[in-house]
Design a protein around this motif. Structure first.
Motif, PDB file in Angstrom:
ATOM      1  N   MET A 270       0.871  -1.091   0.145  1.00 35.83           N
ATOM      2  CA  MET A 270       0.191  -0.058   0.100  1.00 35.83           C
ATOM      3  C   MET A 270       1.079   1.376   0.052  1.00 35.83           C
ATOM      4  O   MET A 270       1.749   1.354   0.802  1.00 35.83           O
ATOM      5  CB  MET A 270      -0.689   0.057   1.117  1.00 35.83           C
ATOM      6  N   GLU A 271       0.499   2.059  -0.997  1.00 38.30           N
ATOM      7  CA  GLU A 271       1.332   3.218  -1.112  1.00 38.30           C
ATOM      8  C   GLU A 271       1.118   4.414  -0.205  1.00 38.30           C
ATOM      9  O   GLU A 271      -0.377   4.360   0.164  1.00 38.30           O
ATOM     10  CB  GLU A 271       1.385   3.856  -2.786  1.00 38.30           C
ATOM     11  N   HIS A 272       1.850   5.211   0.152  1.00 42.04           N
ATOM     12  CA  HIS A 272       1.455   6.426   0.853  1.00 42.04           C
ATOM     13  C   HIS A 272       2.668   7.425   0.553  1.00 42.04           C
ATOM     14  O   HIS A 272       3.435   7.280  -0.451  1.00 42.04           O
ATOM     15  CB  HIS A 272       1.461   6.100   2.570  1.00 42.04           C
ATOM     16  N   ALA A 296       9.091  -2.046  -6.019  1.00 43.61           N
ATOM     17  CA  ALA A 296       8.822  -1.661  -7.363  1.00 43.61           C
ATOM     18  C   ALA A 296       7.714  -0.713  -7.409  1.00 43.61           C
ATOM     19  O   ALA A 296       7.727   0.476  -7.736  1.00 43.61           O
ATOM     20  CB  ALA A 296       9.212  -2.183  -8.315  1.00 43.61           C
ATOM     21  N   HIS A 297       6.322  -1.554  -7.455  1.00 47.68           N
ATOM     22  CA  HIS A 297       5.152  -1.111  -7.791  1.00 47.68           C
ATOM     23  C   HIS A 297       5.132   0.198  -6.941  1.00 47.68           C
ATOM     24  O   HIS A 297       4.629   1.373  -7.052  1.00 47.68           O
ATOM     25  CB  HIS A 297       4.332  -1.995  -7.534  1.00 47.68           C
ATOM     26  N   GLU A 298       5.174  -0.133  -5.467  1.00 43.84           N
ATOM     27  CA  GLU A 298       4.594   0.825  -4.340  1.00 43.84           C
ATOM     28  C   GLU A 298       5.456   2.169  -4.382  1.00 43.84           C
ATOM     29  O   GLU A 298       5.214   3.487  -4.172  1.00 43.84           O
ATOM     30  CB  GLU A 298       4.645   0.452  -2.969  1.00 43.84           C
ATOM     31  N   PHE A 299       7.098   1.929  -4.695  1.00 43.06           N
ATOM     32  CA  PHE A 299       7.616   3.256  -4.803  1.00 43.06           C
ATOM     33  C   PHE A 299       7.341   4.057  -6.003  1.00 43.06           C
ATOM     34  O   PHE A 299       7.512   5.186  -5.682  1.00 43.06           O
ATOM     35  CB  PHE A 299       9.228   2.719  -4.753  1.00 43.06           C
ATOM     36  N   PHE A 300       7.189   3.161  -7.018  1.00 44.01           N
ATOM     37  CA  PHE A 300       6.621   4.309  -8.533  1.00 44.01           C
ATOM     38  C   PHE A 300       5.580   5.152  -7.842  1.00 44.01           C
ATOM     39  O   PHE A 300       5.279   6.232  -8.562  1.00 44.01           O
ATOM     40  CB  PHE A 300       6.554   3.218  -9.338  1.00 44.01           C
ATOM     41  N   HIS A 301       4.782   4.543  -6.979  1.00 44.34           N
ATOM     42  CA  HIS A 301       3.418   5.186  -6.615  1.00 44.34           C
ATOM     43  C   HIS A 301       4.049   6.724  -6.059  1.00 44.34           C
ATOM     44  O   HIS A 301       2.934   7.719  -5.888  1.00 44.34           O
ATOM     45  CB  HIS A 301       2.537   4.421  -5.581  1.00 44.34           C
ATOM     46  N   ALA A 302       4.977   6.821  -5.464  1.00 46.97           N
ATOM     47  CA  ALA A 302       5.415   8.066  -4.864  1.00 46.97           C
ATOM     48  C   ALA A 302       5.305   9.279  -5.463  1.00 46.97           C
ATOM     49  O   ALA A 302       5.028  10.326  -5.301  1.00 46.97           O
ATOM     50  CB  ALA A 302       6.767   7.979  -4.338  1.00 46.97           C
ATOM     51  N   ALA A 330      -3.220   5.590 -13.196  1.00 46.71           N
ATOM     52  CA  ALA A 330      -2.618   5.613 -11.714  1.00 46.71           C
ATOM     53  C   ALA A 330      -1.996   4.251 -11.130  1.00 46.71           C
ATOM     54  O   ALA A 330      -0.985   4.076 -10.723  1.00 46.71           O
ATOM     55  CB  ALA A 330      -3.682   6.221 -10.739  1.00 46.71           C
ATOM     56  N   GLU A 331      -2.909   3.249 -11.431  1.00 52.94           N
ATOM     57  CA  GLU A 331      -2.501   1.671 -10.859  1.00 52.94           C
ATOM     58  C   GLU A 331      -1.685   0.820 -12.157  1.00 52.94           C
ATOM     59  O   GLU A 331      -0.849   0.177 -11.927  1.00 52.94           O
ATOM     60  CB  GLU A 331      -3.673   1.192 -10.531  1.00 52.94           C
ATOM     61  N   GLY A 332      -2.343   1.000 -13.451  1.00 54.98           N
ATOM     62  CA  GLY A 332      -2.073   0.312 -14.404  1.00 54.98           C
ATOM     63  C   GLY A 332      -0.667   0.658 -14.971  1.00 54.98           C
ATOM     64  O   GLY A 332       0.217  -0.258 -15.098  1.00 54.98           O
ATOM     65  N   TYR A 403      -8.250  -2.996 -13.930  1.00 57.55           N
ATOM     66  CA  TYR A 403      -7.463  -1.846 -14.653  1.00 57.55           C
ATOM     67  C   TYR A 403      -6.115  -1.893 -14.223  1.00 57.55           C
ATOM     68  O   TYR A 403      -5.232  -1.208 -14.913  1.00 57.55           O
ATOM     69  CB  TYR A 403      -8.155  -0.595 -13.681  1.00 57.55           C
ATOM     70  N   TYR A 404      -5.530  -2.808 -13.272  1.00 55.42           N
ATOM     71  CA  TYR A 404      -4.259  -3.067 -13.191  1.00 55.42           C
ATOM     72  C   TYR A 404      -3.509  -3.447 -14.401  1.00 55.42           C
ATOM     73  O   TYR A 404      -2.555  -3.070 -14.966  1.00 55.42           O
ATOM     74  CB  TYR A 404      -3.733  -3.705 -11.978  1.00 55.42           C
ATOM     75  N   THR A 405      -4.178  -4.741 -14.809  1.00 56.19           N
ATOM     76  CA  THR A 405      -3.701  -5.565 -16.002  1.00 56.19           C
ATOM     77  C   THR A 405      -3.925  -4.688 -17.017  1.00 56.19           C
ATOM     78  O   THR A 405      -2.754  -4.679 -18.045  1.00 56.19           O
ATOM     79  CB  THR A 405      -4.187  -6.935 -16.066  1.00 56.19           C
TER      80      THR A 405
HETATM   81 ZN   LIG Z   1      -0.909   0.138  -6.825  1.00 55.31          ZN
END
Ligand SMILES: [Zn+2]
Length: 613
Positions: A270-272, A296-302, A330-332, A403-405
């Motif tokens: 979970m990103e914050h 990697a996924h969560e850090f890219f969300h920063a 945002a997610e995909g 929507y992720y995939t």
């Molecule tokens: Zn995400």
């Protein structure tokens, strides 16, 4: 831009001294948190407000959590709620809604005390036990309507002798167990782990700034496991920063990875704004590659979602679900970059990267839900599908595409198109978006994204066509020629293989029960089978094991017709199944097929997938 990094370890006491943030000790809102009954998953929390006008106050438990898109009734784990005034006199408490309480007339100070139960260790809920208190704030803390803008102070009192430290993006506030937040939005976005975690820290310098990256790992493995994990995380951070040319300007110059890899956790990420929660029941030593994908996924969300944010998610609503048609981006696109950073960081190889792409492409191309809507429509369903467990079954397998995939497949298609047709790249597009919507943070709309793509490519009709057909529409871009530019072959995995449908089967002496519903277009669906039906006989024999199932598939060919006998809601039925061909797609580096990779394809690959300096 080049990024220079140095690493060292900070003992926790020094970490606190180094990170001397401004504090807000004059806050009117204070929480005191203790754990007198941790073995039974309880925390006792006291919320104090002072300097209030004498009117009754409304106390609420959140129903939504930042980064999660569905509603959650966190109030179900709140009980024993009482309130007193500044002199300790009991106040009247009236529950006005399932997640709301009214506290009556008082002397300007109100202390609300309640017990919280929590035994779900992930990015959404809370888990309290003798090993830790893993707290997602909306699942843990009541708040008071009308006081959302006020600074907050929280004091944790770890169990005696526990030695628990505190990992959080909250601002240190005077002693190792006291923290502050400038307002409710920041507080609720700041999950907190109290435990005897292992800590590492390193400094990354970009764009004339020095940011401290911290990793808190609560696990049962070795120090060496953590060192290897941190080394890989540093490479991911480096490759992510290279996409945008800098790290985000973290508040207080610090970003914290909070990882819990323990058998009693549930898998999540979970990103914050300045931290992420990473959880798994898996062991760090054996499962590092899978766990790093989440890093990697969560850090890219920063960047992508925490600072470049869809307008529809702003401000975050703790009482209702925010609906956004931009989650495919945002997610995909974050999912697309999560894998891309892994290969650029040298943490997965080309065949593994290509297999991951094939999983996504195959899923989206074959998804029956695609007939009902495109990526924007699917994004808007997030509040209904994102960890939204319901009692009644849904027909999601046939009506929904993640929507992720789907977004990750669009990211791939756009990246390869920008590279092949314009000599541009998705990195360049993301960097432009960062300049326009990241610093300063200006939430974007779907129309902003399209206009920006038009500007970036200087080709308005390309941008309009891409958004009309692939984002608002339901088409999937033609990927075969794009992948060929990189010497990757998109093909049917095994077109000669018999295929009846993708279903989960549970076997017993009677036969095989369909645990999931077959997808539209499959032979099982066409023959009328559905979830809960029991297959008694298939192709003339019993079906009591996976081996039986595989035996039938291996002796049959696409186009064959075979008999199926099954029971359905009290009736026994016999039907004919027409065997289909396995629709799964594969993406294979052409050298694995005995073909030569041209210099141009090699250069394309290096430019796309190679490590950034
Ligand atoms: Zn995400």
């Amino acid at each position: 831009m080049r990024t220079r990094t140095t690493v060292w370890q900070l003992p926790p006491c020094i970490a606190v001294a180094v990170l001397a943030f401004p504090s807000a000790l004059g806050a009117q809102v204070t929480y005191d948190v203790s754990f007198p009954n941790a073995a039974h998953h309880e925390a006792v929390i006291m919320l104090t407000l002072s300097g209030l006008p004498p009117e009754p106050i409304q106390v609420l438990m959140s129903r939504a959590s930042p980064g999660r898109y569905a509603l959650h009734e966190f109030a179900k784990n709140v009980y024993g709620l009482t309130a007193v005034d500044g002199a300790g006199r009991p106040l009247t408490v009236r529950r006005t809604a399932p997640s709301a309480w009214e506290v009556g007339a008082h002397d300007g100070t109100v202390r609300v005390t309640y017990t919280l139960y929590g035994d779900m260790g992930d990015g959404t809920y809370a888990q309290i036990d003798p090993s830790h208190a893993h707290l997602n704030m909306p699942a843990t803390f009541l708040w008071v309507r009308g006081h959302e803008q006020e600074a907050i102070r929280v004091r944790f009192q770890p169990p005696a002798g526990s030695g628990w430290k505190v990992a959080t993006q909250l601002v240190p506030g005077g002693d190792p167990h006291t923290f502050t937040a400038p307002d409710l939005q920041y507080f609720m976005d700041s999950p907190t782990e109290l435990s005897n975690y292992t800590e590492r820290a390193w400094v990354v310098r970009t764009a004339g700034r020095a940011d401290t990256l911290r990793m808190a790992v609560h696990h049962q493995g070795s120090e060496g496991d953590v060192d290897g994990f941190v080394d890989a995380a540093r490479r991911i951070v480096h490759q992510a920063a290279a996409v945008f040319g800098e790290l985000p300007p973290f508040d207080h110059g610090t970003y914290t990875f909070i990882a819990d890899y323990l058998p009693w956790m549930s898998g999540d990420g979970m990103e914050h704004r300045n931290s992420t929660i990473l959880t798994s029941r898996r062991n760090l030593g054996e499962s590092a590659p899978a766990l790093l994908g989440t890093v990697a996924h969560e850090f890219f969300h920063a960047w992508n979602v925490e600072r470049m944010r869809p307008r529809a998610l702003e401000p975050f609503d703790f009482e209702r679900a925010n609906m956004s048609g931009e989650l495919w981006f945002a997610e995909g696109f974050t999912s697309y970059y999560g894998r891309l950073l892994m290969i650029r960081a040298g943490l997965i190889d080309l065949p593994a990267y290509a297999r991951g792409l094939a999983d996504g492409v195959s899923h989206v191309v074959n998804a029956p839900g695609r007939r009902l809507g495109g990526p924007v429509d699917m994004s808007r369903q997030a509040p209904l599908v994102d960890a939204a467990t319901s009692v009644d079954p849904t027909n999601e397998a046939n009506t929904f595409v993640s929507y992720y995939t789907w977004g990750a497949v669009l990211g791939l298609a756009l990246d390869l198109t920008l590279r092949s047709r314009f000599e541009l790249s998705l990195d360049g597009f993301m960097r432009l978006l960062w300049q326009r919507h990241g610093v300063p943070e200006i939430p974007y709309t779907l129309e902003n994204l399209e206009a920006l793509l038009s500007e970036y490519t200087a080709d308005r009709s390309f941008a309009a066509d891409f958004f009309d057909r692939f984002v608002r529409g339901r088409d999937v871009p033609e990927l075969e020629p794009l992948l060929a530019r990189a010497g990757l072959d998109l093909r049917r995995e095994d077109p000669g293989e018999a295929f009846l449908g993708s279903v989960l089967l549970a076997y017993d002496d009677a036969g095989a029960t369909l645990v999931s519903a077959p997808e539209i277009g499959s032979a099982l669906y066409a023959a009328g089978l559905d979830r809960g039906d029991v297959i008694l006989r298939l192709d003339g024999g019993p079906l009591r094991s996976d081996e039986d199932w595989r035996r039938v598939l291996s002796r049959r060919r696409p186009g064959d017709v075979l008999e199926i006998v099954f029971t359905q809601r009290g009736f026994q039925r016999t039907a004919a199944l027409t065997v289909a061909a396995n629709p799964r797609l594969a993406i294979v580096p052409i050298e694995a097929l005995g073909r030569d990779v041209s210099p141009a394809a090699r250069a394309f690959r290096e430019d796309w997938l190679g490590a950034r300096p």
